[in-house]
Design a protein around this motif. Structure first.
Motif, PDB file in Angstrom:
ATOM      1  N   HIS A 150       5.952  88.996  57.276  1.00  0.00           N
ATOM      2  CA  HIS A 150       6.631  87.714  57.117  1.00  0.00           C
ATOM      3  C   HIS A 150       7.857  87.626  58.023  1.00  0.00           C
ATOM      4  CE1 HIS A 150       4.059  87.056  53.713  1.00  0.00           C
ATOM      5  NE2 HIS A 150       4.559  88.080  53.050  1.00  0.00           N
ATOM      6  N   PRO A 151       8.220  86.416  58.443  1.00  0.00           N
ATOM      7  CA  PRO A 151       9.484  86.231  59.168  1.00  0.00           C
ATOM      8  C   PRO A 151      10.671  86.643  58.305  1.00  0.00           C
ATOM      9  CG  PRO A 151       8.061  84.297  59.394  1.00  0.00           C
ATOM     10  CD  PRO A 151       7.434  85.172  58.349  1.00  0.00           C
ATOM     11  N   PRO A 152      11.853  86.770  58.896  1.00  0.00           N
ATOM     12  CA  PRO A 152      12.930  87.482  58.186  1.00  0.00           C
ATOM     13  C   PRO A 152      13.835  86.658  57.274  1.00  0.00           C
ATOM     14  CG  PRO A 152      13.533  87.131  60.471  1.00  0.00           C
ATOM     15  CD  PRO A 152      12.137  86.610  60.326  1.00  0.00           C
ATOM     16  N   LEU A 153      13.838  85.320  57.326  1.00  0.00           N
ATOM     17  CA  LEU A 153      14.886  84.568  56.645  1.00  0.00           C
ATOM     18  C   LEU A 153      14.923  84.840  55.141  1.00  0.00           C
ATOM     19  CD1 LEU A 153      17.143  82.537  56.557  1.00  0.00           C
ATOM     20  CD2 LEU A 153      15.442  80.699  56.430  1.00  0.00           C
ATOM     21  N   SER A 281      15.213  71.928  57.559  1.00  0.00           N
ATOM     22  CA  SER A 281      14.336  72.425  56.496  1.00  0.00           C
ATOM     23  C   SER A 281      13.070  73.044  57.074  1.00  0.00           C
ATOM     24  CB  SER A 281      13.974  71.284  55.541  1.00  0.00           C
ATOM     25  OG  SER A 281      15.126  70.670  55.010  1.00  0.00           O
ATOM     26  N   LEU A 282      12.513  72.405  58.092  1.00  0.00           N
ATOM     27  CA  LEU A 282      11.313  72.959  58.727  1.00  0.00           C
ATOM     28  C   LEU A 282      11.608  74.327  59.327  1.00  0.00           C
ATOM     29  CD1 LEU A 282       9.825  69.820  60.537  1.00  0.00           C
ATOM     30  CD2 LEU A 282       8.923  70.977  58.515  1.00  0.00           C
ATOM     31  N   GLY A 283      12.748  74.454  59.995  1.00  0.00           N
ATOM     32  CA  GLY A 283      13.104  75.746  60.568  1.00  0.00           C
ATOM     33  C   GLY A 283      13.242  76.818  59.510  1.00  0.00           C
ATOM     34  N   CYS A 284      13.826  76.467  58.363  1.00  0.00           N
ATOM     35  CA  CYS A 284      14.024  77.453  57.293  1.00  0.00           C
ATOM     36  C   CYS A 284      12.707  77.825  56.629  1.00  0.00           C
ATOM     37  CB  CYS A 284      14.993  76.895  56.255  1.00  0.00           C
ATOM     38  SG  CYS A 284      16.694  76.751  56.835  1.00  0.00           S
ATOM     39  N   TRP A 324      10.972  59.190  70.727  1.00  0.00           N
ATOM     40  CA  TRP A 324      10.321  60.454  71.066  1.00  0.00           C
ATOM     41  C   TRP A 324      11.364  61.558  71.277  1.00  0.00           C
ATOM     42  CZ3 TRP A 324       5.637  62.747  71.380  1.00  0.00           C
ATOM     43  CH2 TRP A 324       4.512  61.948  71.191  1.00  0.00           C
ATOM     44  N   ALA A 325      12.403  61.237  72.029  1.00  0.00           N
ATOM     45  CA  ALA A 325      13.427  62.242  72.326  1.00  0.00           C
ATOM     46  C   ALA A 325      14.128  62.698  71.054  1.00  0.00           C
ATOM     47  CB  ALA A 325      14.439  61.658  73.315  1.00  0.00           C
ATOM     48  N   ALA A 326      14.421  61.750  70.153  1.00  0.00           N
ATOM     49  CA  ALA A 326      15.101  62.118  68.904  1.00  0.00           C
ATOM     50  C   ALA A 326      14.247  63.055  68.068  1.00  0.00           C
ATOM     51  CB  ALA A 326      15.431  60.855  68.112  1.00  0.00           C
ATOM     52  N   ARG A 327      12.961  62.804  68.011  1.00  0.00           N
ATOM     53  CA  ARG A 327      12.078  63.641  67.195  1.00  0.00           C
ATOM     54  C   ARG A 327      11.825  64.994  67.847  1.00  0.00           C
ATOM     55  NH1 ARG A 327      11.958  58.689  66.037  1.00  0.00           N
ATOM     56  NH2 ARG A 327      11.226  57.848  64.045  1.00  0.00           N
ATOM     57  N   ILE A 328      11.763  65.020  69.169  1.00  0.00           N
ATOM     58  CA  ILE A 328      11.624  66.310  69.854  1.00  0.00           C
ATOM     59  C   ILE A 328      12.851  67.174  69.581  1.00  0.00           C
ATOM     60  CG2 ILE A 328      11.577  67.399  72.123  1.00  0.00           C
ATOM     61  CD1 ILE A 328       9.804  65.073  73.056  1.00  0.00           C
ATOM     62  N   LEU A 329      14.013  66.549  69.634  1.00  0.00           N
ATOM     63  CA  LEU A 329      15.250  67.291  69.371  1.00  0.00           C
ATOM     64  C   LEU A 329      15.291  67.799  67.936  1.00  0.00           C
ATOM     65  CD1 LEU A 329      18.177  68.185  69.963  1.00  0.00           C
ATOM     66  CD2 LEU A 329      18.897  65.871  69.316  1.00  0.00           C
ATOM     67  N   ALA A 330      15.069  66.910  66.984  1.00  0.00           N
ATOM     68  CA  ALA A 330      15.280  67.252  65.576  1.00  0.00           C
ATOM     69  C   ALA A 330      14.122  68.029  64.965  1.00  0.00           C
ATOM     70  CB  ALA A 330      15.526  65.980  64.755  1.00  0.00           C
ATOM     71  N   LEU A 336      12.810  75.409  65.987  1.00  0.00           N
ATOM     72  CA  LEU A 336      12.601  76.595  66.811  1.00  0.00           C
ATOM     73  C   LEU A 336      13.901  77.373  67.002  1.00  0.00           C
ATOM     74  CD1 LEU A 336      10.125  75.364  69.582  1.00  0.00           C
ATOM     75  CD2 LEU A 336       9.667  76.936  67.692  1.00  0.00           C
ATOM     76  N   THR A 337      15.005  76.652  67.125  1.00  0.00           N
ATOM     77  CA  THR A 337      16.300  77.328  67.254  1.00  0.00           C
ATOM     78  C   THR A 337      16.609  78.147  66.014  1.00  0.00           C
ATOM     79  OG1 THR A 337      17.115  75.563  68.701  1.00  0.00           O
ATOM     80  CG2 THR A 337      18.757  76.976  67.635  1.00  0.00           C
ATOM     81  N   ILE A 338      16.352  77.584  64.845  1.00  0.00           N
ATOM     82  CA  ILE A 338      16.580  78.313  63.597  1.00  0.00           C
ATOM     83  C   ILE A 338      15.661  79.526  63.517  1.00  0.00           C
ATOM     84  CG2 ILE A 338      16.377  78.161  61.081  1.00  0.00           C
ATOM     85  CD1 ILE A 338      17.238  75.231  61.337  1.00  0.00           C
ATOM     86  N   TYR A 339      14.407  79.352  63.899  1.00  0.00           N
ATOM     87  CA  TYR A 339      13.449  80.450  63.854  1.00  0.00           C
ATOM     88  C   TYR A 339      13.891  81.594  64.760  1.00  0.00           C
ATOM     89  CZ  TYR A 339       8.827  82.688  63.668  1.00  0.00           C
ATOM     90  OH  TYR A 339       7.794  83.588  63.478  1.00  0.00           O
ATOM     91  N   VAL A 340      14.285  81.251  65.984  1.00  0.00           N
ATOM     92  CA  VAL A 340      14.737  82.273  66.936  1.00  0.00           C
ATOM     93  C   VAL A 340      16.025  82.923  66.444  1.00  0.00           C
ATOM     94  CG1 VAL A 340      15.588  82.643  69.275  1.00  0.00           C
ATOM     95  CG2 VAL A 340      13.583  81.208  68.907  1.00  0.00           C
ATOM     96  N   ALA A 341      16.931  82.122  65.890  1.00  0.00           N
ATOM     97  CA  ALA A 341      18.203  82.662  65.408  1.00  0.00           C
ATOM     98  C   ALA A 341      17.994  83.668  64.282  1.00  0.00           C
ATOM     99  CB  ALA A 341      19.105  81.521  64.941  1.00  0.00           C
ATOM    100  N   CYS A 342      17.004  83.419  63.425  1.00  0.00           N
ATOM    101  CA  CYS A 342      16.719  84.363  62.337  1.00  0.00           C
ATOM    102  C   CYS A 342      16.288  85.714  62.890  1.00  0.00           C
ATOM    103  CB  CYS A 342      15.644  83.790  61.413  1.00  0.00           C
ATOM    104  SG  CYS A 342      16.219  82.412  60.388  1.00  0.00           S
ATOM    105  N   PHE A 343      15.483  85.711  63.943  1.00  0.00           N
ATOM    106  CA  PHE A 343      15.062  86.974  64.536  1.00  0.00           C
ATOM    107  C   PHE A 343      16.218  87.639  65.283  1.00  0.00           C
ATOM    108  CE2 PHE A 343      10.840  85.371  63.686  1.00  0.00           C
ATOM    109  CZ  PHE A 343      10.144  86.528  63.382  1.00  0.00           C
TER     110      PHE A 343
END
Length: 797
Positions: A150-153, A281-284, A324-330, A336-343
């Motif tokens: 499992h991922p680490p969070l 929430s998705l990232g977490c 589109w840009a707002a949804r790509i960002l959010a 993905l930033t949260i996922y990478v930060a957890c690792f």
């Protein structure tokens, strides 16, 4: 705020649940304030947008001047009334903090805390998967690297709970072991139970977002409150509590964003808040367990639906691109930033060698304190004992054993093996015929162009190749084998030339062979072929290990960048040479390490195969989950031990399963009625029905159906995220029935009746939830299905 009852005024269609958040006079005043630009929080909202968002309010007042319903699907005469929950949630002082919602949420939270914390420390032993996740939490405290699927969070949140409880990381969390006095296991469990307790108020607030009446929203929260399985899984040191919490948070934030977005007020502070909260929430949730990817798909489908509608509405391209840009960002970059930060945090805190470091590259291991690869001689000398690893990812270390090829030379097999083993050790010696005493003679370093022999340490056989024998699988290559070389052996058959290709630390001018940082080739001196390893694996006679061959290259012009012929010394053992700290020379790339760890997590996950002998006692098939055919014993079942049984509230599981399975048929029925122009069924009504319920049914389907296609072992607790969506969908369908078909009559009576029955069933099965320390046969009356192993084992599969 003025609120009136349609039934009291003779309308007869609605009860006192269905009230406006403001009166007609307040509506007109609000519209004037918007037009004047004076409304708080209305930046960027012109009167036309106000009419688009709230035009149906005016229509509702037109039908019933002072009042209207807060539901869109309750008229029963084909006219779709408009929901006001978005206005209620967004209207500042008119919002949730000024309404009964706050009181209801507070009461539900207190009840949830009581059910989750009651007797939480009753069993003073390591229970079920606490043996895994409690131990992983302790690894963060003592900084020991480990490997898990499992991922680490969520595991880091377990570690946080242990730190707050004062744990020092020394307890090993052995299965069934009694907790020592210095481990405050009750406090650790209680902290994690808070995530499970939060599901109940989130369920209520989510139902308000999807336009369920206040009464039925409270009933939905009581479904979550009084489900035994959700309760018992909240009471131990597990990952399920954070996973379920972030799943519920994702649903709440996604539905909240949908409400604001559909009002037409884009790019406001509230719009961005809900959108970014959804991405957070998705990232977490996907950083807790990979099952969180189902939430990502759920939100992704809803986002695609929204963007497609905007495209069909002929939105200007510039404005469409902004969406589109707002949804790509959010919804992509933020998760993905949260996922990478957890690792990153995972790697940062686990800097000591442990049981899981072998899953990552040697370069990564060289940076772990206490790892054997960290402290070893940097320079390679003749007589050194080395482990040779293939640069090509996957095959592993050069390996040999006593088993022989069944064809070809019939000599000792040479393969690649991914795990550390004594049969991976080789000694570098001088060319055939040169006698040297490697313990007494002067130290000589191995350099580029040197001719060496590679001798297997365990068997004494020497690495060899011959252009007269072809490889067993890759028949265009020569066979690589190991032979006990004698003076009468063919000259040169065991000689290999060192060809340094890359020096990753010292640069091109350095011609000396170094551990970890020198990439080199082994060219057979006699035939000119290059020792190579690819992706092909030997059959059962070769123990399914990777085939090692010698690639013909008589011209000597083989591409030096081809990784399948490159090797490096992973471990160098030589007592005559002083050890060095290799972390000074070796660089490890965080992103490469993270990707490799995720690949290894996937491999480990796929390796968790089911055991049919454990079905109906521990493991279970997905088909049995919705109907609660195979509850699970969480601990030993002795008469005097405290026993916990993972069983849900049967009424809730069966009812939610039925409405979830029936939902597509209801949707199809609606389409048929629209096609046949049946009264009360309109395309706009169906669209509103879809917008209100798509997250609930979609969440259930996405969190349940994929398990049928997984090859890994499955347990009943894998159904709990889907159950959460199913319980909310059950309340939605009950609400729809009483409002649409019964015109609001008996809604409150039905909710109270169902809630009391569900509560009684919860209490009836509570011995399984809060622990039972007497013989299980005393609970035989609670065995409602023959497949339940309440007091004896059954296997129905």
């Amino acid at each position: 705020m003025e609120s009136r009852n349609l039934k009291q005024r003779g309308r007869g269609a609605f009860n006192d649940e269905d009230t406006l958040p403001f009166t007609s006079n307040e509506y007109n005043k609000e519209k004037q304030r918007i037009s004047a630009g004076a409304g708080a929080g209305t930046e960027g909202l012109d009167p036309a947008h106000f009419e688009a968002a709230h035009g149906a309010v005016s229509r509702a007042y037109g039908a019933y001047p002072p009042i209207a319903s807060d539901r869109w699907d309750g008229a029963g005469d084909g006219e779709s009334l408009t929901d006001f929950s978005e206005v209620r949630m967004d209207a500042g002082v008119n919002g949730v903090l000024r309404s009964r919602d706050f009181v209801i949420t507070a009461i539900l939270t207190l009840l949830s805390l009581f059910t989750r914390l009651y007797k939480i420390g009753r069993r003073p032993n390591v229970t079920w998967d606490e043996a895994h996740f409690g131990k992983f939490g302790a690894f963060y405290i003592n900084h020991t690297f480990y490997h898990d699927v499992h991922p680490p969070l969520a595991k880091m949140l377990v570690a946080l709970a242990e730190v707050i409880a004062g744990h020092n990381g020394t307890f090993k969390f052995g299965s069934g072991d009694k907790y020592p006095e210095y481990v405050d296991y009750t406090f650790i469990r209680a902290q994690l139970a808070l995530y499970g307790a939060a599901l109940v108020p989130l369920a209520y607030l989510t139902c308000r977002h999807v336009h369920i009446s206040r009464t039925m929203s409270a009933l939905a929260a009581s479904f979550v409150l009084f489900d035994n399985a959700l309760c018992v899984m909240s009471r131990f040191i597990l990952l399920d509590q954070p996973l379920l919490f972030f799943t519920a948070l994702t649903l709440w934030s996604a539905t909240g964003f949908q409400n604001v977005n559909m009002s037409g007020r884009s790019y406001t502070r509230r719009w961005w808040t809900w959108l970014l909260l959804t991405g957070f929430s998705l990232g977490c949730v996907m950083s807790s367990k990979w099952i969180g990817l189902f939430c990502v798909i759920m939100v992704g489908v809803a986002t695609a639906d929204d963007l497609f509608r905007k495209l069909c509405d002929m939105m200007p391209w510039k404005q469409y691109a902004k969406h589109w840009a707002a949804r790509i960002l959010a919804l992509i970059i933020v998760p993905l930033t949260i996922y990478v930060a957890c690792f990153w945090v995972h790697f940062h805190y686990l800097y000591r060698t442990g049981s899981g470091d072998h899953k990552l590259s040697a370069k990564f291991q060289a940076h772990l304190k206490g790892n054997k690869l960290n402290a070893q001689p940097y320079d390679i000398t003749y007589g050194a004992f080395v482990d040779l690893r293939a640069v090509y990812n996957g095959p592993g270390l050069l390996h040999s054993h006593i088993h022989q090829y069944p064809t070809g030379s019939r000599m000792q097999q040479v393969t690649c093996f991914p795990h550390r083993d004594t049969n991976n050790v080789w000694q570098l010696q001088k060319a055939h015929g040169i006698q040297t005493n490697y313990t007494l003679d002067p130290i000589e370093f191995v350099n580029h162009g040197d001719i060496v022999q590679v001798v297997h340490n365990t068997t004494g056989a020497t690495l060899r190749a011959s252009k007269h024998v072809m490889a067993p699988l890759t028949t265009g290559h020569f066979e690589v084998a190991a032979e006990n070389i004698t003076d009468s052996s063919e000259s040169g058959i065991s000689n290999w030339r060192i060809e340094i290709v890359e020096q990753q630390h010292s640069g091109r001018r350095d011609k000396r062979l170094h551990a970890m940082t020198t990439m080199f080739r082994l060219r057979h001196a006699d035939s000119g072929c290059l020792m190579r390893v690819g992706s092909r694996r030997l059959p059962k006679w070769g123990w399914n290990q990777s085939e090692v061959t010698c690639l013909p290259d008589s011209t000597g012009k083989k591409d030096v960048r081809s990784k399948d012929v490159l090797w490096y010394v992973e471990r160098n053992v030589n007592k005559r040479v002083q050890k060095d700290d290799l972390s000074k020379y070796v660089k490890s790339n965080f992103f490469i390490d993270m990707i490799q760890l995720n690949v290894e997590m996937g491999k480990s996950n796929n390796a968790l195969g089911p055991d049919v002998n454990k079905y109906s006692t521990l493991e279970s098939r997905p088909g049995s989950w919705p109907f609660l055919l195979s509850p699970m014993r969480m601990v030993g079942w002795g008469d005097k031990t405290t026993k916990y049984y993972e069983i849900g509230n049967p009424l809730l599981w069966w009812a939610s399963a039925l409405v979830s399975i029936a939902y597509p048929f209801r949707f199809l029925f609606w389409l048929v009625c629209i096609k046949r122009r049946c009264p009360g069924y309109t395309a706009s009504g169906m669209l509103k029905f879809w917008d209100s319920s798509k997250f609930l049914w979609g969440g259930w389907a996405l969190h349940y159906i994929p398990f049928f296609f997984m090859g890994r072992v499955t347990y009943i607790h894998h159904y709990l995220p889907a159950l959460y969506f199913g319980l909310l969908l059950l309340a939605y369908e009950l609400d729809s029935f009483f409002v649409r078909w019964r015109k609001g009559r008996y809604l409150r009576l039905a909710a109270w009746t169902v809630g009391i029955v569900v509560c009684l069933v919860f209490v009836y099965f509570s011995p399984f939830t809060y622990g039972w320390n007497r013989p299980a046969k005393e609970l035989s009356g609670r065995r409602w299905l023959a497949s339940w192993n309440v007091y004896e084992d059954h296997n129905i599969f």
